[in-house]
Design a protein around this motif. Sequence first.
Motif, PDB file in Angstrom:
ATOM      1  N   LYS A 176      -3.650  -0.884  -6.968  1.00  0.00           N
ATOM      2  CA  LYS A 176      -3.121   0.489  -6.959  1.00  0.00           C
ATOM      3  C   LYS A 176      -3.562   1.266  -5.720  1.00  0.00           C
ATOM      4  N   MET A 177      -4.782   1.068  -5.264  1.00  0.00           N
ATOM      5  CA  MET A 177      -5.247   1.806  -4.091  1.00  0.00           C
ATOM      6  C   MET A 177      -4.393   1.473  -2.871  1.00  0.00           C
ATOM      7  N   CYS A 178      -4.070   0.205  -2.691  1.00  0.00           N
ATOM      8  CA  CYS A 178      -3.234  -0.193  -1.557  1.00  0.00           C
ATOM      9  C   CYS A 178      -1.832   0.402  -1.687  1.00  0.00           C
ATOM     10  N   HIS A 179      -1.281   0.342  -2.885  1.00  0.00           N
ATOM     11  CA  HIS A 179       0.056   0.908  -3.131  1.00  0.00           C
ATOM     12  C   HIS A 179       0.050   2.403  -2.825  1.00  0.00           C
ATOM     13  N   ASN A 180      -0.915   3.121  -3.370  1.00  0.00           N
ATOM     14  CA  ASN A 180      -0.990   4.565  -3.148  1.00  0.00           C
ATOM     15  C   ASN A 180      -1.159   4.906  -1.671  1.00  0.00           C
ATOM     16  N   THR A 181      -1.951   4.117  -0.962  1.00  0.00           N
ATOM     17  CA  THR A 181      -2.192   4.364   0.457  1.00  0.00           C
ATOM     18  C   THR A 181      -0.898   4.250   1.256  1.00  0.00           C
ATOM     19  N   LEU A 182      -0.125   3.202   1.023  1.00  0.00           N
ATOM     20  CA  LEU A 182       1.135   3.012   1.740  1.00  0.00           C
ATOM     21  C   LEU A 182       2.111   4.142   1.458  1.00  0.00           C
ATOM     22  N   ILE A 183       2.310   4.456   0.191  1.00  0.00           N
ATOM     23  CA  ILE A 183       3.294   5.470  -0.175  1.00  0.00           C
ATOM     24  C   ILE A 183       2.866   6.849   0.328  1.00  0.00           C
ATOM     25  N   LYS A 184       1.614   7.197   0.171  1.00  0.00           N
ATOM     26  CA  LYS A 184       1.128   8.504   0.638  1.00  0.00           C
ATOM     27  C   LYS A 184       1.262   8.614   2.154  1.00  0.00           C
ATOM     28  N   TYR A 185       0.950   7.542   2.860  1.00  0.00           N
ATOM     29  CA  TYR A 185       1.070   7.533   4.319  1.00  0.00           C
ATOM     30  C   TYR A 185       2.505   7.856   4.745  1.00  0.00           C
ATOM     31  N   ILE A 186       3.463   7.197   4.119  1.00  0.00           N
ATOM     32  CA  ILE A 186       4.862   7.408   4.482  1.00  0.00           C
ATOM     33  C   ILE A 186       5.336   8.781   4.020  1.00  0.00           C
ATOM     34  N   ALA A 187       4.968   9.184   2.803  1.00  0.00           N
ATOM     35  CA  ALA A 187       5.433  10.456   2.236  1.00  0.00           C
ATOM     36  C   ALA A 187       4.931  11.669   3.016  1.00  0.00           C
ATOM     37  N   GLU A 188       3.857  11.509   3.772  1.00  0.00           N
ATOM     38  CA  GLU A 188       3.308  12.626   4.535  1.00  0.00           C
ATOM     39  C   GLU A 188       3.975  12.808   5.900  1.00  0.00           C
ATOM     40  N   LYS A 189       4.939  11.975   6.225  1.00  0.00           N
ATOM     41  CA  LYS A 189       5.655  12.124   7.494  1.00  0.00           C
ATOM     42  C   LYS A 189       6.426  13.446   7.469  1.00  0.00           C
ATOM     43  N   PRO A 190       6.512  14.126   8.614  1.00  0.00           N
ATOM     44  CA  PRO A 190       7.100  15.473   8.656  1.00  0.00           C
ATOM     45  C   PRO A 190       8.471  15.605   7.991  1.00  0.00           C
ATOM     46  N   HIS A 191       9.360  14.655   8.178  1.00  0.00           N
ATOM     47  CA  HIS A 191      10.693  14.795   7.604  1.00  0.00           C
ATOM     48  C   HIS A 191      10.757  14.406   6.124  1.00  0.00           C
ATOM     49  N   LEU A 192       9.654  13.924   5.553  1.00  0.00           N
ATOM     50  CA  LEU A 192       9.614  13.557   4.138  1.00  0.00           C
ATOM     51  C   LEU A 192       8.678  14.447   3.324  1.00  0.00           C
ATOM     52  N   VAL A 193       7.777  15.135   3.984  1.00  0.00           N
ATOM     53  CA  VAL A 193       6.707  15.846   3.287  1.00  0.00           C
ATOM     54  C   VAL A 193       7.237  16.892   2.302  1.00  0.00           C
ATOM     55  N   ALA A 194       8.403  17.445   2.524  1.00  0.00           N
ATOM     56  CA  ALA A 194       8.961  18.435   1.602  1.00  0.00           C
ATOM     57  C   ALA A 194       9.202  17.845   0.218  1.00  0.00           C
ATOM     58  N   HIS A 195       9.385  16.518   0.146  1.00  0.00           N
ATOM     59  CA  HIS A 195       9.644  15.849  -1.129  1.00  0.00           C
ATOM     60  C   HIS A 195       8.483  14.939  -1.535  1.00  0.00           C
TER      61      HIS A 195
END
Length: 115
Positions: free
Chosen positions: A74-93
């Motif tokens: 789970k830690m690896c999964h969360n790290t990947l998704i959080k990393y991508i989700a924090e990108k400027p064009h995605l962070v709103a969602h």
Amino acid sequence: MGHTSSQTTVVFIIVALVCAFVPAFSVVEAEAKSLWGTCFLKISPKCALDIIGVVFENLTITDACCHDLVQEGKMCHNTLIKYIAEKPHLVAHETEYLTKSDALWNHCVSISQTA
């Protein structure tokens, strides 16, 4: 036009994966950098793209990829998704993506327990 959007998304996913696997291209904290070196070793690039596709594009995932995801942790999964989700064009969602990420994790755990 939908085809162009899909191509753009695929390009983004590939760039994000490159950044994830080559920390020199990304700006991450020291803890996250150490995780990149230990995570995603047992997940094929196709499964990694499938996992990202489920969370960011409402795609589906195979049982085999679910097993790989759960094996990685789970830690690896969360790290990947959080990393991508924090990108400027995605962070709103980001909240939506993190919710989908948790749902995917729970789905994959249930698949792994029944096998």
